[in-house]
Design an enzyme around this catalytic site. Sequence first.
Site, PDB file in Angstrom:
ATOM      1  N   ASP A   5      -1.393  -3.125  -6.577  1.00 18.22           N
ATOM      2  CA  ASP A   5      -1.075  -2.391  -4.850  1.00 18.22           C
ATOM      3  C   ASP A   5      -2.324  -1.838  -4.409  1.00 18.22           C
ATOM      4  OD1 ASP A   5       0.522  -1.098  -2.733  1.00 18.22           O
ATOM      5  OD2 ASP A   5       2.139  -2.171  -3.939  1.00 18.22           O
TER       6      ASP A   5
ATOM      7  N   HIS B 122       1.257   3.294  -0.344  1.00 20.07           N
ATOM      8  CA  HIS B 122       2.250   1.975  -0.527  1.00 20.07           C
ATOM      9  C   HIS B 122       2.291   2.073  -2.225  1.00 20.07           C
ATOM     10  CE1 HIS B 122       3.419  -2.262  -0.800  1.00 20.07           C
ATOM     11  NE2 HIS B 122       3.982  -1.946   0.170  1.00 20.07           N
TER      12      HIS B 122
ATOM     13  N   SER C 221       8.908  -4.527   0.055  1.00 15.02           N
ATOM     14  CA  SER C 221       8.146  -3.737  -0.889  1.00 15.02           C
ATOM     15  C   SER C 221       8.809  -2.709  -1.707  1.00 15.02           C
ATOM     16  CB  SER C 221       7.032  -3.046   0.027  1.00 15.02           C
ATOM     17  OG  SER C 221       5.730  -3.875   0.258  1.00 15.02           O
TER      18      SER C 221
END
Length: 777
Positions: free
Chosen positions: A150, A223, A561
């Site tokens: 990520d 994220h 996600s």
Amino acid sequence: MAFLLLFPFLSLHCLVVIASSSSSSSSSNQIPKPYVVYMGSSSNVGVAELAHLQLLSSIIPSEESDRISLIHHYKHSFKGFSAMLTEKEASVLSGHEKIVSVFPDPILKLHTTRSWDFLEAEAEAKAPTSTWSSHKYHNISSDVIIGIIDTGIWPESPSFKDRGMSEIPSKWKGVCMDSHDFKKSNCNRKLIGARFYSIPLTSNNHNTTRTTPAGSPRDSVGHGTHTASTAAGAHVANASYFGLARGTARGGSPSSMIASYKACSEDGCSGSAILQAMDDAIADGVDIISISIGMSSLFQSDYLNDPIAIGAFHAEQMGVMVICSAGNDGPDPSTAVNTAPWIFTVGASNIDRDFQSTVLLGNGKTIKGSAISLSNLSSSMTYPIAFGKDIAAKFTPVSEARTCRPGSLDPMKVAGKIIVCVDDDPTVPRKIKKLVAEDADAKGLILIDEDYEKHVPFDSGIFPFSEVGSVAGFQIIHYINSTKNPTATILPTVDVPGYKPAPVVAYFSSRGPGELTENILKPDVTAPGVAILAAIVPKANAGSFPIGKKPAGYAIKSGTSMACPHVTGAAAFIRSVHRRWSSSIIKSALMTTATVYDNTGKPLKNNAGSTASPHETGVGEISPLKALNPGLVLETTTKDYLRFLCYFGYSEKNIRSMSKYTNFNCPRNSIDNLISNINYPSISISKLDRHRAAETVKRTVTNVGLQNVTYISRVNAPSGLIVKVLPQKLVFAEGVKRMSFSVSFYGKEAAGGYNFGSVTWSDNRHSVQMMFAVNVQ
């Protein structure tokens, strides 16, 4: 045979892929760009970089010898490299005997805690004696390692503290990379590894540079921190987003360890870097790889040109499970990505919590809207309210002013007012409309959207905001038009627990059937992905948090996600209990025990309020506690996947080069519709001819429960579709672990198009459900 494609861009899931246009001039074809050269399975004896450099020197002109270098070198589980090549050079390499495929290095984008309590509550409805948080297996130590590929990680988050964690297992071979802002001491017994990679990006002027994302494993986007804490974050009491969603934040497997692989930046994720991260993660000793990233649904590459599919194939061969997000391109059909059968593909759903931002009109009427707004307004603070078309700038069409397009409003008329806009222009997102209102010094924004319930709650920071439906919007506009001096206020958001129905398939969640093949049902499952609270990078951005408060360490985000790490955490939890189960057994356990009902006891619905199909939900919403004891499982082996590649149409030579089975031969009859026969935990048939005989598929189940047990089949099929199971009874006598059965489908009287249903095997303790999707023509 090698495969050359247009330069696709991949998307983080929160991702979107765009194909770069190819120039017609021969000169532009000779501009070096990053390419991935995939050479199949590695023998693990070490692949010398020198051999790859010699290969490059044979095709790159001597006057450009500076290009004879490797961006990435794959050597552990698979062979290959990435390098700067012209289109002509890539074409030459594609014909090399030992090369499987050559393709432009794609740039993927990101597919962007109550959620675990909700999954627990679903399980309690059927098994009230056990809950997720108090389950006895959550108290045992675990040596399961999750690799998160990520944007990196924020190690200071309380979610990554290692209190009570086990010692790092000897199987771990990874590293914690040093950088200017990340030290080896940032790793601990929870965050046991952290790597980062260079990302080659091509600019518009064709000058390609190799960039290193911040030169550090540290997350600057948020994220990666959010997904990692969702999967395996430690228990953190009293976590919230400035009071919203307050509770104990925890990952699905708090006892699991995390290894972070930073292959993404705000600009995207290099496919070659993702491949390098997967190669490293497998060699480092991770058990599960979680990837909330993917190709664009508009430009999907075939499996040998998709870096995630390639890496996942080799991970599966090495016993490492790969779980990926399906994408955020819903609700259109055939938008799911990461659909290779060896990937566990996850769609998104909501949970039983809503975020309500109330509009209070001057006439005393209260209208409930949706938002995540940290507004400091109160019921005693009212302001003039105006509709966009009534505060338009000079010479601006009414159609633009009513939607609050940039430049359409007169700041003099807007200042000090709460303004009302209509959200019927998809080219202007909510974020832009909010900025338009802020820049004009509005006191707040009310957005009217007839489909507002389809969207996820919008986080407007401290700016007062509420999104309402068309009926409520009509009431607001009627009040404005019928009142001399209309006023209103927007109250701060409150969270509303116990929301029903839930789960509901998220509007944005990508749908099946698969674009590359419809003979595998995708997505596989759904999991919570709407308004999920988890750890983030605390950023001091003005306007994003209340004055006098510190930046939040937790935030509420939505996307597949967020759904993906829920399944990752559940899989890690199951692996910590059943240490000998293969990745495909864990996948089967989560699929065959998934629920197809919501918290009202009715079949799962989509965002439009209709009964959701398996192309939207997969086999259903995961139920992790039930998956601990599935009764029967369907194990999909490496040879199943090799046969899949045969049926898909790849050459036997390339398939052998990818496999540890160097003598593997494709079945003599290798056609696409035979894909339905691989031993997958669901069934999909892309074409059932109503004018022909019944089509039959075979499955083999393994008993992982008690011995001396009998399972009886039950079919749930739509009217007109004849579905038969043979045998109808499976008797697992002592010593019998595996049994096979066949399912036949006959559609002469069935409705045209896809027909959905299920085959369920039941004993007195277990219910093993296999969903099917059959396209009758």
